[in-house]
Motif scaffolding. Structure first.
Motif, PDB file in Angstrom:
ATOM      1  N   GLU A  83      -4.632   8.092  -2.164  1.00  0.00           N
ATOM      2  CA  GLU A  83      -4.236   9.490  -2.068  1.00  0.00           C
ATOM      3  C   GLU A  83      -4.826  10.106  -0.805  1.00  0.00           C
ATOM      4  OE1 GLU A  83      -4.796  13.055  -5.092  1.00  0.00           O
ATOM      5  OE2 GLU A  83      -3.663  11.350  -5.911  1.00  0.00           O
TER       6      GLU A  83
ATOM      7  N   LEU B 251       4.513   8.390  -0.674  1.00  0.00           N
ATOM      8  CA  LEU B 251       5.016   9.198  -1.778  1.00  0.00           C
ATOM      9  C   LEU B 251       4.576  10.631  -1.510  1.00  0.00           C
ATOM     10  CD1 LEU B 251       3.726   6.996  -4.749  1.00  0.00           C
ATOM     11  CD2 LEU B 251       5.939   6.829  -3.590  1.00  0.00           C
TER      12      LEU B 251
ATOM     13  N   LEU C 104       2.259  11.877  -8.545  1.00  0.00           N
ATOM     14  CA  LEU C 104       2.074  10.811  -7.551  1.00  0.00           C
ATOM     15  C   LEU C 104       1.396   9.595  -8.160  1.00  0.00           C
ATOM     16  CD1 LEU C 104       0.917  12.931  -4.491  1.00  0.00           C
ATOM     17  CD2 LEU C 104       3.057  11.639  -4.685  1.00  0.00           C
ATOM     18  N   ARG C 105       0.373   9.834  -8.955  1.00  0.00           N
ATOM     19  CA  ARG C 105      -0.351   8.720  -9.586  1.00  0.00           C
ATOM     20  C   ARG C 105       0.551   7.962 -10.546  1.00  0.00           C
ATOM     21  NH1 ARG C 105      -5.498  12.628 -10.216  1.00  0.00           N
ATOM     22  NH2 ARG C 105      -6.199  12.428  -8.054  1.00  0.00           N
TER      23      ARG C 105
ATOM     24  N   GLY D 289       2.924   5.837  -8.521  1.00  0.00           N
ATOM     25  CA  GLY D 289       2.212   4.641  -8.066  1.00  0.00           C
ATOM     26  C   GLY D 289       2.043   3.627  -9.181  1.00  0.00           C
ATOM     27  N   ARG D 290       1.717   4.099 -10.376  1.00  0.00           N
ATOM     28  CA  ARG D 290       1.559   3.200 -11.524  1.00  0.00           C
ATOM     29  C   ARG D 290       2.887   2.543 -11.879  1.00  0.00           C
ATOM     30  NH1 ARG D 290       2.673   3.061 -16.680  1.00  0.00           N
ATOM     31  NH2 ARG D 290       3.493   5.189 -16.767  1.00  0.00           N
TER      32      ARG D 290
ATOM     33  N   GLY E 118      -0.151   8.516  -1.077  1.00  0.00           N
ATOM     34  CA  GLY E 118       0.337   9.712  -1.745  1.00  0.00           C
ATOM     35  C   GLY E 118      -0.099  10.972  -1.032  1.00  0.00           C
TER      36      GLY E 118
ATOM     37  N   THR F 122       0.860  -1.184   0.000  1.00  0.00           N
ATOM     38  CA  THR F 122       0.000   0.000   0.000  1.00  0.00           C
ATOM     39  C   THR F 122       0.891   1.227   0.000  1.00  0.00           C
ATOM     40  OG1 THR F 122      -1.765  -1.121   1.192  1.00  0.00           O
ATOM     41  CG2 THR F 122      -1.782   1.274   1.243  1.00  0.00           C
ATOM     42  N   LEU F 123       0.683   2.086  -1.007  1.00  0.00           N
ATOM     43  CA  LEU F 123       1.404   3.346  -1.119  1.00  0.00           C
ATOM     44  C   LEU F 123       0.429   4.473  -0.832  1.00  0.00           C
ATOM     45  CD1 LEU F 123       3.259   2.764  -4.514  1.00  0.00           C
ATOM     46  CD2 LEU F 123       4.097   2.267  -2.212  1.00  0.00           C
TER      47      LEU F 123
ATOM     48  N   THR G 291      -1.364  -1.040  -4.068  1.00  0.00           N
ATOM     49  CA  THR G 291      -2.582  -0.246  -3.944  1.00  0.00           C
ATOM     50  C   THR G 291      -2.149   1.175  -3.653  1.00  0.00           C
ATOM     51  OG1 THR G 291      -3.807  -2.136  -3.074  1.00  0.00           O
ATOM     52  CG2 THR G 291      -4.716   0.056  -2.630  1.00  0.00           C
ATOM     53  N   TYR G 292      -2.597   2.101  -4.485  1.00  0.00           N
ATOM     54  CA  TYR G 292      -2.253   3.509  -4.293  1.00  0.00           C
ATOM     55  C   TYR G 292      -3.462   4.229  -3.706  1.00  0.00           C
ATOM     56  CZ  TYR G 292      -1.301   8.393  -5.174  1.00  0.00           C
ATOM     57  OH  TYR G 292      -1.133   9.738  -5.014  1.00  0.00           O
TER      58      TYR G 292
END
Length: 180
Positions: free
Chosen positions: A37, A73, A23-24, A27-28, A8, A5-6, A34-35
């Motif tokens: 925000e 992040l 940030l997205r 994450g990609r 942002g 799990t990240l 799993t990102y």
């Protein structure tokens, strides 16, 4: 393979900001994770409010998200040669939590700015602001997106110029997570 799990944290509240896009993309590029925000729309830090009511619910949610994430992040714009007030306010509130969610937390920091330096001064300031929390900041490459409004395509994908460095930083971040 473990699903990480990240979390942002964008120093810009604008829905279509380059920092949110960055940030997205990170994450990609990170891959199997799993990102999530974080919402930094929190009240301004006020000691009297804290004394009377403790941490606001929005701040406690943020603290919990940081504690539960495998890595964080952070991307900041550069406002007047520093990080945004939104991000500084969030860091100030988080510092007041009884738990210390940043301690030894793997963190990757980035900046995206309209200018030619890509937020270099904000990047340095962010590293300085995080130092007292003792996170494990992934070292290099530095991600400084210059002229950020022209560095993403219509689908939000970053130009190849920056994608390789983001991939290298995410590889470093993954290694930091795996060391835990």
């Amino acid at each position: 393979m473990t699903q990480y799990t990240l979390l942002g944290l964008s120093g810009s509240l604008r829905a279509k900001s380059a920092n949110r896009k960055l940030l997205r993309e990170a994450g990609r590029i990170f891959g199997d994770a799993t990102y999530v925000e974080a919402n930094l729309e929190i009240p301004l830090y006020h000691g009297d409010v804290e004394d009377a009511h403790g941490l606001p619910a929005e701040v406690q949610t943020l603290v919990d998200q940081i504690a539960q994430a495998d890595a964080v992040l952070i991307s900041t714009p550069e406002y007047n040669s520093g990080i945004s007030g939104v991000l500084k306010n969030a860091l100030d509130w988080i510092s007041r939590a009884p738990v210390k969610p940043w301690a030894d937390k793997p963190v990757a920091i980035m900046a995206a700015a309209a200018g030619r330096t890509g937020g270099a001064r904000a990047h340095v300031m962010l590293r300085t602001c995080l130092a007292p929390f003792r996170p494990c900041i992934a070292n290099g490459p530095e991600i400084l997106i210059a002229e950020c409004n022209s560095q993403f395509d219509e689908n939000g994908r970053i130009t190849e110029r920056y994608a390789q460095n983001i991939d290298a930083l995410m590889t470093t971040l993954r290694a930091e997570i795996q060391r835990r």
